[in-house]
Design an enzyme around this catalytic site. Structure first.
Site, PDB file in Angstrom:
ATOM      1  N   ARG A  68      57.345  15.854  36.294  1.00 38.37           N
ATOM      2  CA  ARG A  68      58.770  15.998  35.958  1.00 38.37           C
ATOM      3  C   ARG A  68      59.626  15.475  37.119  1.00 38.37           C
ATOM      4  NH1 ARG A  68      61.144  18.794  31.884  1.00 38.37           N
ATOM      5  NH2 ARG A  68      59.189  19.683  31.130  1.00 38.37           N
ATOM      6  N   HIS A 112      75.919  23.103  24.770  1.00 38.99           N
ATOM      7  CA  HIS A 112      74.827  23.842  24.127  1.00 38.99           C
ATOM      8  C   HIS A 112      75.348  24.384  22.799  1.00 38.99           C
ATOM      9  CE1 HIS A 112      71.188  26.267  23.846  1.00 38.99           C
ATOM     10  NE2 HIS A 112      71.954  27.291  23.507  1.00 38.99           N
ATOM     11  N   GLU A 177      81.974  20.598  18.612  1.00 42.24           N
ATOM     12  CA  GLU A 177      81.492  20.024  19.878  1.00 42.24           C
ATOM     13  C   GLU A 177      82.278  18.771  20.221  1.00 42.24           C
ATOM     14  OE1 GLU A 177      77.233  19.530  20.298  1.00 42.24           O
ATOM     15  OE2 GLU A 177      76.874  21.199  18.943  1.00 42.24           O
TER      16      GLU A 177
END
Ligand code: GRF
Length: 193
Positions: A68, A112, A177
């Site tokens: 990662r 989110h 959003e």
């Protein structure tokens, strides 16, 4: 002031921000523009849209990196070409390492699809429906190394209607959003020195 946007899919939030930068004259008012759009997926449709708008795009495929940290370092290298004042995660479906978050400390935000702190993580709409929530929504927040837990910058609320499917609720939230994310970005631009 360069804004870099990270996506993984359709990029509708990215598009809303690009369109707001034009309609709200961010270059003239704040010396700000969307400088680049990057994705971890070469198939992200948002890349096609951004390229069509003349915005530089790039792909850093996470599958090409064993760790990662290595993926994040490669992505950071591409982002930093633009010396971003703001890095905007928009439907970016990767968990970022503490090193990445630290590097962009105080200039990294996310949206989110829930009313945080409720429903961190995935499948937020189905979970809200399953719990019997009467309301759902979206949250713009600063990104910290704890997933979906940064300071809240804005929220929008929508009703959960009887018989709602996750798809129906997702669409209702996504519409909001597209309103709150550009608004939050503009507020941050206005507050920059
Ligand atoms: C949507 O589920 C949205 O709620 C979340 O990311 C997903 C894709 O958004 N923020 P986008 O159309 O790629 O901006």
């Amino acid at each position: 002031k360069n804004i870099v946007i990270l996506i993984s899919g359709g990029g509708s939030n990215m598009a809303a921000i690009v369109q707001a930068s034009r309609a709200r004259q961010w270059p003239a008012r704040f010396g700000a523009k969307v400088a680049a759009v990057f994705s971890n997926k070469a198939t992200a449709q948002g890349l096609v849209w951004a390229a069509g708008e003349g915005i530089p795009t790039g792909v850093v495929d996470h599958r090409q990196f064993a760790q990662r940290e290595a993926f994040d370092a490669a992505l950071m290298a591409q982002i930093d070409v633009h010396s971003p004042a703001l890095v905007v995660l928009a439907g970016f479906m990767r968990i970022l390492t503490p090193g990445f978050v630290q590097h962009y400390q105080n200039r990294l935000i996310n949206i989110h699809p829930s009313l945080l702190p409720a429903f961190t993580g995935l499948n937020t709409h189905q979970r809200a429906i399953d719990m019997g929530c009467r309301f759902a929504g979206a949250t713009v927040h600063r990104v910290t190394s704890e997933l979906d837990h940064g300071a809240i910058l804005d929220q929008a609320v929508v009703p959960v209607l009887p018989g709602d499917t996750a798809e129906a609720l997702a669409g209702r939230v996504l519409t909001q959003e597209h309103i709150i994310y550009p608004r939050a970005v503009e507020r941050l631009l206005a507050a920059m020195p």
